[in-house]
Design a protein around this motif. Structure first.
Motif, PDB file in Angstrom:
ATOM      1  N   ALA A  96      15.432  51.665  30.762  1.00  0.00           N
ATOM      2  CA  ALA A  96      14.296  51.670  31.707  1.00  0.00           C
ATOM      3  C   ALA A  96      13.046  51.095  31.063  1.00  0.00           C
ATOM      4  O   ALA A  96      12.306  50.324  31.694  1.00  0.00           O
ATOM      5  CB  ALA A  96      14.037  53.097  32.196  1.00  0.00           C
ATOM      6  N   ALA A  99      13.493  47.332  30.646  1.00  0.00           N
ATOM      7  CA  ALA A  99      13.396  46.669  31.951  1.00  0.00           C
ATOM      8  C   ALA A  99      11.947  46.572  32.402  1.00  0.00           C
ATOM      9  O   ALA A  99      11.513  45.529  32.921  1.00  0.00           O
ATOM     10  CB  ALA A  99      14.233  47.424  32.979  1.00  0.00           C
ATOM     11  N   SER A 128      19.639  43.023  34.365  1.00  0.00           N
ATOM     12  CA  SER A 128      20.067  43.569  35.660  1.00  0.00           C
ATOM     13  C   SER A 128      19.152  44.705  36.103  1.00  0.00           C
ATOM     14  O   SER A 128      18.768  44.790  37.276  1.00  0.00           O
ATOM     15  CB  SER A 128      21.505  44.080  35.556  1.00  0.00           C
ATOM     16  N   ALA A 129      18.808  45.587  35.163  1.00  0.00           N
ATOM     17  CA  ALA A 129      17.927  46.714  35.490  1.00  0.00           C
ATOM     18  C   ALA A 129      16.555  46.222  35.911  1.00  0.00           C
ATOM     19  O   ALA A 129      15.940  46.763  36.845  1.00  0.00           O
ATOM     20  CB  ALA A 129      17.803  47.652  34.288  1.00  0.00           C
ATOM     21  N   ALA A 132      16.935  44.605  39.449  1.00  0.00           N
ATOM     22  CA  ALA A 132      17.179  45.687  40.416  1.00  0.00           C
ATOM     23  C   ALA A 132      15.928  46.524  40.626  1.00  0.00           C
ATOM     24  O   ALA A 132      15.714  47.072  41.715  1.00  0.00           O
ATOM     25  CB  ALA A 132      18.327  46.569  39.929  1.00  0.00           C
ATOM     26  N   GLY A 133      15.088  46.603  39.588  1.00  0.00           N
ATOM     27  CA  GLY A 133      13.876  47.413  39.662  1.00  0.00           C
ATOM     28  C   GLY A 133      12.653  46.693  40.190  1.00  0.00           C
ATOM     29  O   GLY A 133      11.562  47.269  40.165  1.00  0.00           O
ATOM     30  N   SER A 233      24.724  53.058  29.364  1.00  0.00           N
ATOM     31  CA  SER A 233      24.520  52.386  30.641  1.00  0.00           C
ATOM     32  C   SER A 233      25.320  51.094  30.661  1.00  0.00           C
ATOM     33  O   SER A 233      25.846  50.660  29.630  1.00  0.00           O
ATOM     34  CB  SER A 233      23.025  52.084  30.845  1.00  0.00           C
ATOM     35  N   THR A 237      25.789  49.890  36.988  1.00  0.00           N
ATOM     36  CA  THR A 237      24.802  50.859  37.467  1.00  0.00           C
ATOM     37  C   THR A 237      23.773  50.204  38.382  1.00  0.00           C
ATOM     38  O   THR A 237      23.257  50.839  39.311  1.00  0.00           O
ATOM     39  CB  THR A 237      24.075  51.507  36.268  1.00  0.00           C
ATOM     40  N   TYR A 238      23.490  48.927  38.143  1.00  0.00           N
ATOM     41  CA  TYR A 238      22.375  48.246  38.820  1.00  0.00           C
ATOM     42  C   TYR A 238      22.827  47.170  39.806  1.00  0.00           C
ATOM     43  O   TYR A 238      22.012  46.670  40.585  1.00  0.00           O
ATOM     44  CB  TYR A 238      21.458  47.606  37.768  1.00  0.00           C
ATOM     45  N   ASP A 241      21.884  46.863  43.605  1.00  0.00           N
ATOM     46  CA  ASP A 241      20.466  46.697  43.924  1.00  0.00           C
ATOM     47  C   ASP A 241      19.912  45.343  43.505  1.00  0.00           C
ATOM     48  O   ASP A 241      18.704  45.116  43.601  1.00  0.00           O
ATOM     49  CB  ASP A 241      19.648  47.805  43.246  1.00  0.00           C
ATOM     50  N   VAL A 242      20.776  44.451  43.043  1.00  0.00           N
ATOM     51  CA  VAL A 242      20.351  43.098  42.679  1.00  0.00           C
ATOM     52  C   VAL A 242      20.469  42.216  43.911  1.00  0.00           C
ATOM     53  O   VAL A 242      21.574  41.896  44.350  1.00  0.00           O
ATOM     54  CB  VAL A 242      21.199  42.540  41.518  1.00  0.00           C
TER      55      VAL A 242
END
Length: 301
Positions: A96, A99, A128-129, A132-133, A233, A237-238, A241-242
């Protein structure tokens, strides 16, 4: 930080020598982040800008062979905070946090929503995180993506040994722990476990790259944080949301993520394409950079 200069000449040196490069320093999330910008050779205008994130314990040098084979592409490549030349983040070095750092870095560099984000290995999780974020990007490229938990990979036993190794590095007194974590024999064993090519000169150069750059981390806390992040991770996981087109450049002999898991990962993204590079493992960027670059250029076109 231990600095050992490379002793083996890169097989891609001629291509790299033709690429104009500059280094900048940007303060982001408490890190003095060193960033290298590679422009197309010969004064060619870049048609796209790619922000590239390297893998665990590496630095920007690792992805340079892929950069050298790209045409018409500007690549912006930082050292992850706490590795290479970049100083650590404020606080924990989690997925996190990395990212958030990447999102802030792209904003600080003034790169617009047309930027392409690329990540290799652990960098695939961070990239990716970040996307996605909320990182605004036009596309996402993942090379040797970590498609599933590392402990479930083809060599899960080796990952368990790595966990024990990093736990030992954490449990020992500071000086002894640092020595264990930077141990040259362990670096070489890791390199031998990943390399697949039978080309003796290429193997020699790859081992020299790992010997030179795998111990360039700021301190014990950083490398332990990042290791925990790398095994706790993965990209799956992400993926859901991409919201941008994604390219997965996977290897048929990757010991960290088996190929069937890459096919599963492809299905988790709303829009993903999978390219499999044959005869290589987790070191596509060293052993098959031409093939990786060709796949990336086709995707960007």
């Amino acid at each position: 930080m231990i600095v050992r200069e490379p002793r083996v000449v890169s097989p891609y040196r001629a291509l790299l020598a033709a690429v104009p490069v500059r280094e900048d320093v940007v303060r982001v999330a408490g890190s003095e982040t060193h960033v290298w910008t590679y422009d197309p050779p010969g004064g060619e205008e870049a048609r796209v800008t790619v922000v590239a994130v390297h893998g665990f314990r590496g630095d920007h040098h690792g992805l340079e062979p892929v950069v050298a084979h790209l045409t018409g592409v500007r690549v912006v490549m930082p050292d992850l905070p706490g590795f290479g030349e970049s100083t650590p983040l404020d606080g924990e070095h989690s997925v996190a946090a990395y990212a958030a750092w990447l999102r802030e870095l792209v904003a600080a560099l003034g790169l617009g929503p047309d930027v392409v984000v690329l990540g290799h290995s652990f960098g695939s999780i961070v990239a990716s995180a970040a996307v996605a974020g909320g990182l605004r990007a036009s596309r996402l490229v993942l090379v040797n993506p970590i498609a599933a938990p590392a402990l479930s990979g083809p060599r899960g036993v080796l990952t368990q040994l790595a966990v024990a190794y990093y736990k030992a590095g954490a449990a020992l007194p500071e000086a002894a722990g640092q020595s264990v974590l930077r141990n040259a024999a362990v670096v070489r064993i890791t390199s031998l476990a990943m390399v697949k090519t039978h080309d003796r000169e290429l193997r020699r150069w790859i081992h020299d790259q790992h010997d030179s750059y795998f111990s360039r981390f700021a301190d014990r806390r950083v490398v332990l944080d990042a290791f925990r992040a790398s095994v706790s991770s993965d990209v799956s996981t992400y993926a859901a949301d991409v919201g941008v087109p994604t390219l997965l450049v996977a290897a048929d002999r990757d010991d960290i993520t088996a190929l069937p898991a890459q096919h599963v990962l492809q299905g988790l993204f709303p829009d993903a394409r999978l390219v499999v590079v044959e005869g290589v493992g987790h070191l596509i960027h060293y052993e098959k950079p031409r093939e990786a670059a060709a796949s990336i250029e086709e995707f960007l076109a």
